[in-house]
Motif scaffolding. Structure first.
Motif, PDB file in Angstrom:
ATOM      1  N   GLY A  19     -57.291   7.952 -88.789  1.00  0.00           N
ATOM      2  CA  GLY A  19     -58.308   7.453 -87.875  1.00  0.00           C
ATOM      3  C   GLY A  19     -57.713   6.888 -86.605  1.00  0.00           C
ATOM      4  N   ALA A  20     -56.612   6.166 -86.747  1.00  0.00           N
ATOM      5  CA  ALA A  20     -55.996   5.539 -85.587  1.00  0.00           C
ATOM      6  C   ALA A  20     -55.333   6.557 -84.673  1.00  0.00           C
ATOM      7  CB  ALA A  20     -54.986   4.492 -86.038  1.00  0.00           C
ATOM      8  N   VAL A  21     -54.743   7.608 -85.243  1.00  0.00           N
ATOM      9  CA  VAL A  21     -54.136   8.665 -84.419  1.00  0.00           C
ATOM     10  C   VAL A  21     -55.176   9.256 -83.478  1.00  0.00           C
ATOM     11  CG1 VAL A  21     -53.200  11.009 -84.460  1.00  0.00           C
ATOM     12  CG2 VAL A  21     -52.339   9.325 -86.047  1.00  0.00           C
ATOM     13  N   LEU A  22     -56.296   9.631 -84.039  1.00  0.00           N
ATOM     14  CA  LEU A  22     -57.326  10.297 -83.240  1.00  0.00           C
ATOM     15  C   LEU A  22     -57.954   9.347 -82.228  1.00  0.00           C
ATOM     16  CD1 LEU A  22     -59.028  12.362 -86.089  1.00  0.00           C
ATOM     17  CD2 LEU A  22     -57.390  13.171 -84.377  1.00  0.00           C
ATOM     18  N   SER A  23     -58.216   8.100 -82.643  1.00  0.00           N
ATOM     19  CA  SER A  23     -58.895   7.169 -81.738  1.00  0.00           C
ATOM     20  C   SER A  23     -57.981   6.710 -80.604  1.00  0.00           C
ATOM     21  CB  SER A  23     -59.414   5.959 -82.511  1.00  0.00           C
ATOM     22  OG  SER A  23     -58.359   5.228 -83.108  1.00  0.00           O
ATOM     23  N   SER A  24     -56.714   6.425 -80.901  1.00  0.00           N
ATOM     24  CA  SER A  24     -55.812   5.905 -79.875  1.00  0.00           C
ATOM     25  C   SER A  24     -55.550   6.918 -78.766  1.00  0.00           C
ATOM     26  CB  SER A  24     -54.478   5.486 -80.511  1.00  0.00           C
ATOM     27  OG  SER A  24     -54.666   4.449 -81.433  1.00  0.00           O
TER      28      SER A  24
ATOM     29  N   ASN B 148     -49.403   5.620 -85.158  1.00  0.00           N
ATOM     30  CA  ASN B 148     -50.420   5.817 -86.198  1.00  0.00           C
ATOM     31  C   ASN B 148     -50.263   7.169 -86.886  1.00  0.00           C
ATOM     32  OD1 ASN B 148     -52.314   3.461 -86.326  1.00  0.00           O
ATOM     33  ND2 ASN B 148     -52.379   3.824 -84.131  1.00  0.00           N
ATOM     34  N   GLY B 149     -49.832   8.180 -86.118  1.00  0.00           N
ATOM     35  CA  GLY B 149     -49.578   9.482 -86.724  1.00  0.00           C
ATOM     36  C   GLY B 149     -48.411   9.430 -87.694  1.00  0.00           C
TER      37      GLY B 149
ATOM     38  N   VAL C 248     -43.689   3.627 -89.400  1.00  0.00           N
ATOM     39  CA  VAL C 248     -43.246   3.419 -90.782  1.00  0.00           C
ATOM     40  C   VAL C 248     -43.671   2.032 -91.257  1.00  0.00           C
ATOM     41  CG1 VAL C 248     -41.205   3.096 -92.230  1.00  0.00           C
ATOM     42  CG2 VAL C 248     -41.328   5.045 -90.661  1.00  0.00           C
ATOM     43  N   ALA C 249     -43.453   1.019 -90.411  1.00  0.00           N
ATOM     44  CA  ALA C 249     -43.852  -0.342 -90.777  1.00  0.00           C
ATOM     45  C   ALA C 249     -45.361  -0.453 -90.949  1.00  0.00           C
ATOM     46  CB  ALA C 249     -43.376  -1.322 -89.705  1.00  0.00           C
ATOM     47  N   TRP C 250     -46.113   0.184 -90.064  1.00  0.00           N
ATOM     48  CA  TRP C 250     -47.573   0.078 -90.083  1.00  0.00           C
ATOM     49  C   TRP C 250     -48.141   0.646 -91.384  1.00  0.00           C
ATOM     50  CZ3 TRP C 250     -51.268  -2.699 -88.734  1.00  0.00           C
ATOM     51  CH2 TRP C 250     -52.566  -2.253 -88.470  1.00  0.00           C
ATOM     52  N   ALA C 251     -47.594   1.759 -91.853  1.00  0.00           N
ATOM     53  CA  ALA C 251     -48.072   2.333 -93.112  1.00  0.00           C
ATOM     54  C   ALA C 251     -47.894   1.352 -94.261  1.00  0.00           C
ATOM     55  CB  ALA C 251     -47.320   3.634 -93.413  1.00  0.00           C
ATOM     56  N   SER C 252     -46.765   0.662 -94.281  1.00  0.00           N
ATOM     57  CA  SER C 252     -46.500  -0.308 -95.336  1.00  0.00           C
ATOM     58  C   SER C 252     -47.350  -1.560 -95.180  1.00  0.00           C
ATOM     59  CB  SER C 252     -45.014  -0.677 -95.337  1.00  0.00           C
ATOM     60  OG  SER C 252     -44.706  -1.560 -96.398  1.00  0.00           O
ATOM     61  N   ILE C 253     -47.525  -2.031 -93.947  1.00  0.00           N
ATOM     62  CA  ILE C 253     -48.317  -3.235 -93.673  1.00  0.00           C
ATOM     63  C   ILE C 253     -49.749  -3.074 -94.179  1.00  0.00           C
ATOM     64  CG2 ILE C 253     -49.375  -4.570 -91.794  1.00  0.00           C
ATOM     65  CD1 ILE C 253     -46.713  -3.996 -90.224  1.00  0.00           C
ATOM     66  N   LEU C 254     -50.269  -1.872 -94.071  1.00  0.00           N
ATOM     67  CA  LEU C 254     -51.660  -1.614 -94.459  1.00  0.00           C
ATOM     68  C   LEU C 254     -51.847  -1.437 -95.958  1.00  0.00           C
ATOM     69  CD1 LEU C 254     -52.591   0.890 -91.624  1.00  0.00           C
ATOM     70  CD2 LEU C 254     -53.355  -1.485 -91.833  1.00  0.00           C
ATOM     71  N   SER C 255     -50.763  -1.435 -96.711  1.00  0.00           N
ATOM     72  CA  SER C 255     -50.915  -1.144 -98.134  1.00  0.00           C
ATOM     73  C   SER C 255     -50.118  -2.064 -99.054  1.00  0.00           C
ATOM     74  CB  SER C 255     -50.519   0.315 -98.412  1.00  0.00           C
ATOM     75  OG  SER C 255     -49.231   0.607 -97.897  1.00  0.00           O
ATOM     76  N   MET C 256     -48.828  -2.227 -98.818  1.00  0.00           N
ATOM     77  CA  MET C 256     -47.981  -2.917 -99.787  1.00  0.00           C
ATOM     78  C   MET C 256     -48.329  -4.391 -99.992  1.00  0.00           C
ATOM     79  SD  MET C 256     -46.196  -0.568-101.169  1.00  0.00           S
ATOM     80  CE  MET C 256     -47.665   0.448-100.926  1.00  0.00           C
ATOM     81  N   PRO C 257     -48.627  -5.180 -98.947  1.00  0.00           N
ATOM     82  CA  PRO C 257     -49.005  -6.576 -99.214  1.00  0.00           C
ATOM     83  C   PRO C 257     -50.250  -6.689-100.087  1.00  0.00           C
ATOM     84  CG  PRO C 257     -48.465  -6.287 -96.896  1.00  0.00           C
ATOM     85  CD  PRO C 257     -48.540  -4.914 -97.498  1.00  0.00           C
TER      86      PRO C 257
ATOM     87  N   GLY D 231     -51.777   4.621 -74.912  1.00  0.00           N
ATOM     88  CA  GLY D 231     -52.647   5.072 -75.994  1.00  0.00           C
ATOM     89  C   GLY D 231     -52.014   6.190 -76.799  1.00  0.00           C
ATOM     90  N   VAL D 232     -51.295   7.090 -76.115  1.00  0.00           N
ATOM     91  CA  VAL D 232     -50.576   8.159 -76.819  1.00  0.00           C
ATOM     92  C   VAL D 232     -49.487   7.555 -77.720  1.00  0.00           C
ATOM     93  CG1 VAL D 232     -49.064  10.152 -76.532  1.00  0.00           C
ATOM     94  CG2 VAL D 232     -51.064   9.889 -75.058  1.00  0.00           C
ATOM     95  N   CYS D 233     -48.781   6.549 -77.209  1.00  0.00           N
ATOM     96  CA  CYS D 233     -47.757   5.872 -78.024  1.00  0.00           C
ATOM     97  C   CYS D 233     -48.386   5.260 -79.271  1.00  0.00           C
ATOM     98  CB  CYS D 233     -47.067   4.792 -77.199  1.00  0.00           C
ATOM     99  SG  CYS D 233     -45.969   5.407 -75.900  1.00  0.00           S
ATOM    100  N   PHE D 234     -49.532   4.629 -79.111  1.00  0.00           N
ATOM    101  CA  PHE D 234     -50.239   4.073 -80.258  1.00  0.00           C
ATOM    102  C   PHE D 234     -50.647   5.186 -81.221  1.00  0.00           C
ATOM    103  CE2 PHE D 234     -51.961  -0.313 -78.777  1.00  0.00           C
ATOM    104  CZ  PHE D 234     -50.680  -0.698 -78.421  1.00  0.00           C
ATOM    105  N   SER D 235     -51.055   6.314 -80.650  1.00  0.00           N
ATOM    106  CA  SER D 235     -51.428   7.449 -81.492  1.00  0.00           C
ATOM    107  C   SER D 235     -50.231   7.954 -82.284  1.00  0.00           C
ATOM    108  CB  SER D 235     -51.994   8.577 -80.615  1.00  0.00           C
ATOM    109  OG  SER D 235     -52.371   9.677 -81.403  1.00  0.00           O
ATOM    110  N   VAL D 236     -49.049   7.960 -81.649  1.00  0.00           N
ATOM    111  CA  VAL D 236     -47.843   8.437 -82.329  1.00  0.00           C
ATOM    112  C   VAL D 236     -47.488   7.528 -83.494  1.00  0.00           C
ATOM    113  CG1 VAL D 236     -45.346   8.717 -82.086  1.00  0.00           C
ATOM    114  CG2 VAL D 236     -46.883   9.718 -80.395  1.00  0.00           C
TER     115      VAL D 236
END
Length: 432
Positions: free
Chosen positions: A150-155, A295-296, A350-359, A288-293
């Motif tokens: 969702g974040a890839v497409l929106s950013s 998130n991708g 890589v950090a964002w994927a973990s932040i959204l799940s592991m804690p 925004g493209v950087c944010f998309s990356v």
């Protein structure tokens, strides 16, 4: 209650609403600082203008969690909150790009953030409701995957509208570009439809003892009782939850440094633009493209997470991922070209994927099932508090310690995330 094991697609269906939630939230994260500047905000004012949203979250998150624990309707327990939040957020997304003044945009951000929280908070508890202990890491990893998508497409949506579809003109009578208008309208539809999809495809489990549930509901009726129990619950948080709270604080302070200042830093220091100039707009869109990356990368890395959680502890995974994210942010200080910034975003992703799940996977194993929604809401205090700290303090820090240089604020975010990685090592082991 031993719940049945769910298949990949059942977990996908129950998590799909998060795709829409993140689509809306991603538009907010990637565009609000630029929207504020399009409406005349100075760089030192940006952080303060973000303050309304976290203040609302401090109230909304524990209350929604508390009451969703005590809700049971024909629609379910968490579903009513998903739906109400989706309706309010979708309307806010339509209104946001039509803001005619700075304070109108700040007020709409307040409403939008509160609405997103009404939907998002119960989704965290939903995983604990629907999955057994041994599948929760998979459930939160699936949420991370859909959040990334969702974040890839929106950013990147405003950049795609400008560069692929030729949407370049300003909106009539408005300083905000037409591409941003269209992106927010699309986000409104995606948010609502994704949440409704989850509601229609996933049936919630009713309370095991409906009479005991109704009795508890009657005994805890009233706002004063709710606040009393909330404060008591905060004081009695499990030890591992308190330790995770420290990790969350430094993690999210680092993230807010990036979200608030990365795009102005890129637009000003890499693209050499002044507010309102074509160079600044190009820099904001590239941000925004950087944010998309990132998130991708989070989306792609979430597939790997689904495998890693079967072999490694959430604690170990999170430590390594936060360290990689910190290096990604710190590397921005030595990168001067737009294309190379995408390499920095690999680590952040890589950090964002973990932040959204592991804690959340670690937390779900140490809190009582009957208070899953409440404690998930309280846990997000430690997302909101660093945002408040950033909103209140970063403007002053920018002017006194960072020389008004927005790039230095991004570096500060990297240092904060590195501290978070170190703090993970002090969290008690909570694996099953």
């Amino acid at each position: 209650m031993q719940k049945p094991r769910l298949s990949f697609w059942q977990i996908w269906n129950m998590s799909f609403g998060f795709f829409g939630i993140q689509f809306g939230w991603g538009l907010q994260m990637a565009n609000m600082s630029a929207i504020y500047q399009y409406l005349g905000a100075e760089e030192g004012e940006i952080a303060f203008l973000w303050l309304a949203a976290p203040l609302t979250g401090l109230l909304i998150q524990p209350l929604v969690g508390y009451y969703s624990d005590r809700t049971w309707t024909k629609l379910g327990r968490r579903h009513p909150y998903f739906l109400v939040g989706a309706i309010l957020a979708s309307l806010s997304l339509i209104a946001m790009p039509n803001s005619s003044s700075l304070w109108m945009a700040a007020g709409l951000l307040w409403i939008l953030d509160a609405s997103v929280n009404i939907s998002m908070e119960p989704f965290r508890a939903f995983v604990g409701d629907m999955l057994n202990k041994d599948q929760r890491k998979v459930g939160f990893a699936m949420q991370s995957l859909l959040i990334g998508l969702g974040a890839v497409l929106s950013s990147s949506l405003p950049w795609m509208l400008t560069n692929w579809f030729g949407v370049t003109e300003k909106a009539s009578g408005n300083a905000i570009p037409q591409a941003v208008h269209i992106a927010f309208y699309v986000g409104s539809v995606v948010f609502f439809c994704a949440v409704v999809y989850t509601i229609l495809t996933t049936k919630e489990y009713p309370p095991e003892d409906i009479e005991a549930f109704e009795k508890q509901k009657r005994e805890s009726a009233g706002v004063s009782t709710a606040f009393k129990e909330i404060f008591q619950g905060i004081g009695s948080m499990p030890k591992a939850m308190k330790q995770l709270a420290v990790v969350q604080f430094f993690t999210w302070f680092g993230l807010f440094c990036m979200w608030i200042y990365f795009i102005p830093a890129i637009a000003t220091h890499v693209f050499g633009g002044a507010q309102g100039s074509p160079e600044y707009q190009a820099g904001a869109e590239w941000g925004g493209v950087c944010f998309s990356v990132y998130n991708g990368v989070a989306f792609a890395f979430s597939f790997l997470l689904l495998l890693l959680v079967r072999k490694f502890s959430a604690k170990g995974i999170h430590t390594v991922c936060l360290g990689i994210g910190a290096l990604g942010l710190l590397s921005v200080m030595v990168i001067g070209s737009p294309s190379m910034l995408l390499l920095s975003m690999l680590g952040v992703g890589v950090a964002w994927a973990s932040i959204l799940s592991m804690p959340y996977a670690m937390l779900a194993n140490v809190i009582p099932a009957e208070k899953m929604g409440f404690y998930m809401g309280v846990f997000n205090f430690f997302i909101v508090l660093p945002q408040i700290a950033a909103s209140l303090g970063l403007g002053k820090v920018m002017s006194t310690l960072l020389g008004g240089n927005t790039m230095n604020a991004v570096i500060l975010g990297g240092v904060s995330m590195l501290i978070a990685a170190i703090c993970v090592r002090f969290v008690d082991d909570v694996e099953e």
